[in-house]
Design a protein around this motif. Sequence first.
Motif, PDB file in Angstrom:
ATOM      1  N   HIS A   1      43.419 -23.712  57.361  1.00  0.00           N
ATOM      2  CA  HIS A   1      44.203 -24.950  57.448  1.00  0.00           C
ATOM      3  C   HIS A   1      43.688 -26.081  56.576  1.00  0.00           C
ATOM      4  N   MET A   2      42.416 -25.994  56.194  1.00  0.00           N
ATOM      5  CA  MET A   2      41.862 -27.089  55.407  1.00  0.00           C
ATOM      6  C   MET A   2      41.212 -26.616  54.113  1.00  0.00           C
ATOM      7  N   GLY A   3      41.190 -25.302  53.898  1.00  0.00           N
ATOM      8  CA  GLY A   3      40.546 -24.771  52.702  1.00  0.00           C
ATOM      9  C   GLY A   3      39.068 -25.114  52.648  1.00  0.00           C
ATOM     10  N   ASP A   4      38.447 -25.223  53.802  1.00  0.00           N
ATOM     11  CA  ASP A   4      37.052 -25.645  53.906  1.00  0.00           C
ATOM     12  C   ASP A   4      36.239 -24.510  54.520  1.00  0.00           C
ATOM     13  N   SER A   5      34.991 -24.440  54.177  1.00  0.00           N
ATOM     14  CA  SER A   5      34.141 -23.422  54.784  1.00  0.00           C
ATOM     15  C   SER A   5      33.156 -24.102  55.728  1.00  0.00           C
ATOM     16  N   LEU A   6      32.775 -23.381  56.742  1.00  0.00           N
ATOM     17  CA  LEU A   6      31.786 -23.860  57.703  1.00  0.00           C
ATOM     18  C   LEU A   6      30.500 -23.084  57.516  1.00  0.00           C
ATOM     19  N   THR A   7      29.400 -23.773  57.657  1.00  0.00           N
ATOM     20  CA  THR A   7      28.118 -23.100  57.778  1.00  0.00           C
ATOM     21  C   THR A   7      27.620 -23.394  59.181  1.00  0.00           C
ATOM     22  N   PHE A   8      26.896 -22.456  59.721  1.00  0.00           N
ATOM     23  CA  PHE A   8      26.457 -22.563  61.106  1.00  0.00           C
ATOM     24  C   PHE A   8      24.948 -22.662  61.181  1.00  0.00           C
ATOM     25  N   GLY A   9      24.490 -23.514  62.080  1.00  0.00           N
ATOM     26  CA  GLY A   9      23.065 -23.636  62.358  1.00  0.00           C
ATOM     27  C   GLY A   9      22.668 -22.620  63.414  1.00  0.00           C
ATOM     28  N   LYS A  10      21.538 -22.843  63.981  1.00  0.00           N
ATOM     29  CA  LYS A  10      20.988 -21.947  64.997  1.00  0.00           C
ATOM     30  C   LYS A  10      21.583 -22.275  66.369  1.00  0.00           C
ATOM     31  N   MET A  11      22.088 -21.254  67.045  1.00  0.00           N
ATOM     32  CA  MET A  11      22.581 -21.436  68.417  1.00  0.00           C
ATOM     33  C   MET A  11      21.411 -21.807  69.312  1.00  0.00           C
ATOM     34  N   VAL A  12      21.647 -22.781  70.173  1.00  0.00           N
ATOM     35  CA  VAL A  12      20.636 -23.179  71.143  1.00  0.00           C
ATOM     36  C   VAL A  12      21.299 -23.339  72.504  1.00  0.00           C
ATOM     37  N   VAL A  13      20.492 -23.273  73.533  1.00  0.00           N
ATOM     38  CA  VAL A  13      20.986 -23.532  74.882  1.00  0.00           C
ATOM     39  C   VAL A  13      20.985 -25.042  75.084  1.00  0.00           C
ATOM     40  N   ASN A  14      22.134 -25.589  75.428  1.00  0.00           N
ATOM     41  CA  ASN A  14      22.260 -27.001  75.772  1.00  0.00           C
ATOM     42  C   ASN A  14      22.138 -27.064  77.291  1.00  0.00           C
ATOM     43  N   GLU A  15      20.919 -27.203  77.760  1.00  0.00           N
ATOM     44  CA  GLU A  15      20.635 -27.082  79.196  1.00  0.00           C
ATOM     45  C   GLU A  15      21.311 -28.150  80.038  1.00  0.00           C
ATOM     46  N   THR A  16      21.533 -29.313  79.476  1.00  0.00           N
ATOM     47  CA  THR A  16      22.081 -30.421  80.257  1.00  0.00           C
ATOM     48  C   THR A  16      23.587 -30.585  80.095  1.00  0.00           C
TER      49      THR A  16
ATOM     50  N   GLY B   1      26.803 -21.211  86.808  1.00  0.00           N
ATOM     51  CA  GLY B   1      26.389 -19.832  86.609  1.00  0.00           C
ATOM     52  C   GLY B   1      26.339 -19.405  85.153  1.00  0.00           C
ATOM     53  N   ALA B   2      26.596 -20.326  84.234  1.00  0.00           N
ATOM     54  CA  ALA B   2      26.603 -19.962  82.815  1.00  0.00           C
ATOM     55  C   ALA B   2      25.764 -20.933  82.009  1.00  0.00           C
ATOM     56  N   ALA B   3      25.156 -20.419  80.975  1.00  0.00           N
ATOM     57  CA  ALA B   3      24.473 -21.281  80.023  1.00  0.00           C
ATOM     58  C   ALA B   3      25.520 -21.975  79.160  1.00  0.00           C
ATOM     59  N   CYS B   4      25.175 -23.122  78.642  1.00  0.00           N
ATOM     60  CA  CYS B   4      26.012 -23.801  77.651  1.00  0.00           C
ATOM     61  C   CYS B   4      25.327 -23.572  76.305  1.00  0.00           C
ATOM     62  N   ILE B   5      26.030 -22.916  75.415  1.00  0.00           N
ATOM     63  CA  ILE B   5      25.482 -22.610  74.100  1.00  0.00           C
ATOM     64  C   ILE B   5      26.049 -23.610  73.102  1.00  0.00           C
ATOM     65  N   ALA B   6      25.167 -24.280  72.371  1.00  0.00           N
ATOM     66  CA  ALA B   6      25.570 -25.257  71.356  1.00  0.00           C
ATOM     67  C   ALA B   6      25.344 -24.640  69.974  1.00  0.00           C
ATOM     68  N   LEU B   7      26.355 -24.782  69.135  1.00  0.00           N
ATOM     69  CA  LEU B   7      26.281 -24.257  67.781  1.00  0.00           C
ATOM     70  C   LEU B   7      26.578 -25.380  66.795  1.00  0.00           C
ATOM     71  N   PRO B   8      25.536 -25.892  66.116  1.00  0.00           N
ATOM     72  CA  PRO B   8      25.792 -26.911  65.106  1.00  0.00           C
ATOM     73  C   PRO B   8      26.506 -26.301  63.905  1.00  0.00           C
TER      74      PRO B   8
ATOM     75  N   LEU C   1      29.465 -31.149  62.742  1.00  0.00           N
ATOM     76  CA  LEU C   1      30.190 -31.064  64.001  1.00  0.00           C
ATOM     77  C   LEU C   1      29.466 -30.071  64.882  1.00  0.00           C
ATOM     78  N   ARG C   2      29.928 -29.904  66.107  1.00  0.00           N
ATOM     79  CA  ARG C   2      29.255 -28.965  67.012  1.00  0.00           C
ATOM     80  C   ARG C   2      30.260 -28.306  67.932  1.00  0.00           C
ATOM     81  N   LEU C   3      30.014 -27.058  68.206  1.00  0.00           N
ATOM     82  CA  LEU C   3      30.809 -26.283  69.150  1.00  0.00           C
ATOM     83  C   LEU C   3      29.903 -25.933  70.323  1.00  0.00           C
ATOM     84  N   ASP C   4      30.317 -26.307  71.527  1.00  0.00           N
ATOM     85  CA  ASP C   4      29.592 -25.941  72.748  1.00  0.00           C
ATOM     86  C   ASP C   4      30.494 -25.040  73.571  1.00  0.00           C
ATOM     87  N   ILE C   5      29.951 -23.922  74.012  1.00  0.00           N
ATOM     88  CA  ILE C   5      30.697 -22.971  74.834  1.00  0.00           C
ATOM     89  C   ILE C   5      29.890 -22.664  76.089  1.00  0.00           C
ATOM     90  N   SER C   6      30.545 -22.705  77.223  1.00  0.00           N
ATOM     91  CA  SER C   6      29.960 -22.285  78.489  1.00  0.00           C
ATOM     92  C   SER C   6      30.976 -21.342  79.123  1.00  0.00           C
TER      93      SER C   6
END
Length: 169
Positions: free
Chosen positions: A30-45, A138-145, A153-158
């Motif tokens: 949709h934007m002709g843009d590429s994403l690069t991803f950092g290291k997934m981490v647990v966003n405990e809070t 019951g689930a971890a929240c995973i943050a992906l910069p 930007l960041r994507l958080d998934i739980s």
Amino acid sequence: MTATAAPSHAFKVEYMQPFVSSLKGLFEEHMGDSLTFGKMVVNETGKVDLDISGVITFSGTVIGRAVISFPMDVAESVSKAYLQMDPLPDKAYIDDCVGELANVVVGRAKSALDKHNIIISPPTVVRGEDFVIAPQRGAACIALPCKCSHGDLRLDISIVTAGEMSRKL
């Protein structure tokens, strides 16, 4: 955000990968843009320290939430690119666009998780710094910069299966 390395038992990659692929595809197609991803981490809070977030909850045989967050200047730049409007007629377009981006990411991921009969909520947009979107019980929240040509930007998934969640109650 309290960040620790994501332990392999904290989440199932099979649940995270559809969201990552969906976000990447959205930016490319949709934007002709590429994403690069950092290291997934647990966003405990569940703390979100960026300016604006699109939040989608979902239920079915998997239950959870997805959050896409941006600094405001990045959200504005991404909105201009996604909507193909420069300048934006009104700052409210940023809120609408962030909600729509979250909706598209989860909608696309839903098709990869179809065996789970997922129902998604309408998007909620949250503005402001230093707020918490509590991880799914019951689930971890995973943050992906992530990084694109517009900035960070960041994507958080739980996410957890309904069966796993009921065992945690």
